[in-house]
Design an enzyme around this catalytic site. Sequence first.
Site, mmCIF file in Angstrom:
data_model
loop_
_atom_site.group_PDB
_atom_site.id
_atom_site.type_symbol
_atom_site.label_atom_id
_atom_site.label_comp_id
_atom_site.label_asym_id
_atom_site.label_seq_id
_atom_site.Cartn_x
_atom_site.Cartn_y
_atom_site.Cartn_z
ATOM 1 N N HIS A 1 -8.637 4.945 -1.352
ATOM 2 C CA HIS A 1 -7.379 4.012 -1.131
ATOM 3 C C HIS A 1 -7.210 3.099 -2.310
ATOM 4 O O HIS A 1 -7.250 1.766 -2.258
ATOM 5 C CB HIS A 1 -7.081 3.136 0.251
ATOM 6 C CG HIS A 1 -5.949 2.545 0.228
ATOM 7 N ND1 HIS A 1 -4.723 3.084 -0.299
ATOM 8 C CD2 HIS A 1 -5.597 1.635 0.953
ATOM 9 C CE1 HIS A 1 -3.715 2.318 0.283
ATOM 10 N NE2 HIS A 1 -4.153 1.410 0.698
ATOM 11 N N CYS B 1 0.741 -1.334 -0.110
ATOM 12 C CA CYS B 1 0.002 0.078 0.010
ATOM 13 C C CYS B 1 0.670 1.175 -0.015
ATOM 14 O O CYS B 1 0.305 2.294 -0.190
ATOM 15 C CB CYS B 1 -0.943 0.045 1.113
ATOM 16 S SG CYS B 1 -2.231 -1.681 1.088
ATOM 17 N N LYS C 1 -9.325 7.245 4.615
ATOM 18 C CA LYS C 1 -10.812 6.905 5.118
ATOM 19 C C LYS C 1 -11.741 7.513 4.089
ATOM 20 O O LYS C 1 -12.765 6.783 3.695
ATOM 21 C CB LYS C 1 -10.988 7.754 6.320
ATOM 22 C CG LYS C 1 -12.449 7.760 6.839
ATOM 23 C CD LYS C 1 -12.611 6.218 7.394
ATOM 24 C CE LYS C 1 -14.116 5.953 7.451
ATOM 25 N NZ LYS C 1 -14.586 5.869 5.960
ATOM 26 N N CYS D 1 -12.841 1.919 8.636
ATOM 27 C CA CYS D 1 -12.304 1.222 7.522
ATOM 28 C C CYS D 1 -12.125 2.329 6.324
ATOM 29 O O CYS D 1 -13.208 3.049 6.293
ATOM 30 C CB CYS D 1 -12.908 -0.162 6.957
ATOM 31 S SG CYS D 1 -13.051 -1.431 8.481
#
Lengths: 399, 472
Positions: free
Chosen positions: A343, A83, A339, A214
């Site tokens: 992502h 990531c 958030k 998440c």
Amino acid sequence: MVGSIKDRVAIVGMGCTKFGERWDASAEDLIVEAAYEAYEDAGIDPKDINAAWVGTLWGLTGMSASKPLKLNYIPITRVENGCATGSEAIRNAAYSIAAGINDIVLAIGFEKLKDQGYSGLDLPFTASGGGLMDDAAGIAPTTTAPAMFAVMATKYFERYGLSPEEGKRMLARISYKSHKNGALNPKAHFQREITIEQAMNAPMISWPLGLFDCCGVSDGAAAAILVRADKAKDFRKDPMYLKALQISIGGENRLRDDYDYTHIEEIYQSGIAAYKEAGVTKPREEIGMAEVHDCFSITEAVFMEDLQFSPRGKVREDIESGFFDLDGGLPVQPDGGLKCFGHPIGASGIRMLYEMYTQLQGRAGKRQIKNPKLGLTSNLGGEPPGCCISTFLVGGKLG
Amino acid sequence: MVGITSYGAYIPLYRMPRIEIAKAWGIASQGKGERSVANFDEDSLTMAVGSAIDCLRGIDRSKVDGFYFATTTSPYAEKMVSTIGATALDLGRDTRTLDFTNSLRAGTGALIAAVDAVKAGSLKNILVTGSDTRMAKTQGDMEQTFGDGAAALVVGSTDVAAEIVDSVSISNEMIDVWRPSSEPYVQAWEDRFCFDVGYSKLIPEAASVLLKKHKLGPKDFARVVISGPNVRRQQGMGSALGLAPEQFKDSVLPLVGNTGTALPLMMLVEALEDAKAGDNILVLSYSNGCDAILLKVTENIEKIKNRSGIKGQLASKKDLPSYQKYLNFRGLVPKAPAARPDRNPAAAVAMWRHAKDHLALYGSKCTACGTQQYPPQRVCVKCHTKDQRERVRLSDKKLSIFTYTQDNLADCIDPPAVVGVIEFEGGGRAAFDMTDRDPSEVKVGMNVEFTFRKLYFNRGIHNYFWKIRPVR
């Protein structure tokens, strides 16, 4: 000898797509969108580019970028650091300039996640659950991305004596803040405010992390044009200078029984190295804004302590007092963070810099921070314990 | 003297009252009591390993030179399964492994074969396991009367706790209870035929041959183990043999169910738990004929009474929350898939490469600095020396939960998927799936232990590994 990148490389153009469920856009569309925005922003022609680095979790060679962008016969390298992939594209691009090899370099990161048919993240590499390097035998525990980070929240609550209610409230306050910022960002995946109660009562994903703990799983791309710092003003009056590019990769903490599961050592180490590289001695005071890897709310909390913004075990006070809010002492995730901005794996590290760049140029509109000074980005790949952390510092002025 | 030197048992944690099954379908209950229900990650092999772990308490595993696995529900139709069990139990490579299958007499058959091998002097200590998870169609008698479980015995010639004096086997061809290899469910012919022609004739016949040979009568036995499809038939046979109720008393059929191949061995384990020196025990194991086995208990029986055994396993239980859980665990109803990527199939090459480390759960201990670590590391996690290590078996270590999560997102047959980061006694940390757990009981600091389970089945391959569970 370890050299410093400080003030040797500048970013003179950036592009970032709207992140989110881009049902109608292919990876190619996203790449073209981000790259051409960056070209235009830098005022360059694609043929001016000497080299490129492209970051994506899934891909095959530098052709991931050369095919859609027709960047023919120049060196292009695909990088992957989980990531933290986007940051790695930037780091390699910057070092090639600092080495005197290239003058104008494209760094681009992208991901097209929403074609996969489910929420959450597929992992193309071996999720090294249980510390197994060789999991072709398929014995890793049943983990998902939230589960990998939820174990930190469980331990954080236990270690610092937070009741589940107190712990959940602290985490909810993090997401509440990010949603508030995201609501001001037209490129964000989620542009809606939430209440703390909503976050606390959301469906449970991985105890104690609920839905609003998440980050978004998004499509998107982000790009940057990097040049020599001494040439930056030839491109624009307000370039962004790189002050520190640090990366720290660990691994053995997963296997050690003295690891506490309430911090991520690689964040701490990359922070120390970045502060040293940039000459920062009081991060809490000197840093004006930060975009950190808030894949989950607990991750952001841990980042605040490991980056020395808050004392160990005390981040709750800063979270709940609003210290990290847009109008607080050290605004964190001014663009909504992972958030709310979302992502798309390979793009996130560059997206973080995109917000720093926008803020430093005073173009952030309703979410503009008054005096952003020095900006920090910190991008995480992997799972705790045993992460790859890229911590960068950037500023609008030389020196 | 050749006989049993140790015993052990395994009963799945979950039990379901028979009345609950009857209620679920609005049909008649097949008697009182309850049946055991193997968790979704259990099968005949994992339960056999569970019973063997109980049986091997305090026994030097390097002394075991045979491992016999008896079942009608082998996870593989072709591929040896006892090799998986022997590896999981960390038995030596020179262990003779054998699978005994296809018959409910396979358990007692394996026991008799073990006695013969030890008597012949070819092997010294043979671990015999019987285990079954037989499947019944819903709403039939067998759904209620079947149960899942396993038993283990060591047959040897030193410190014998129950001498196996003699045995008789009678073979009888008839189709009464059977399962074609192509189908998962057990079938049976008309009840009256099965019992009048088979069960009620063959058991007395085998018993009388053995008793006559040894000049023994019904009164000479402290316990007579009689396998049977249900409590009613087993008790009926006990009376028919002229035995008093306390001679054929049994907890397995009423409280666990008909565990198939494991049944006579589990009943024998319970008999041994109650036995004292000098007792005679008779085992009558029925299926396509009958095995009759005569045992005489010695004073060594007192030395092996620290097993969990049937009594310990019966006491350690949880009610299955619902009948639907049973349907789910056994895959009897189609389940909507989780919205998750498919799990990669296990590579046979990697399974082979790590067979010992994974199946026997080895960690490494650095010989330079003494740090225990899991999984085994070539470069020490602490002192970073290379290849200075010895292997350490971790499957029997004490463990505690350092941190955990309960994941609703993961693809799991019984969500939430509980993953615990555990600390090993002696050092080291790792994350493992947790099974047989009540999510509300999971806490940081709780003690857990390893249990051998099936992680998943993909492309025809069963992937076995260790999970953690609350200490039973």
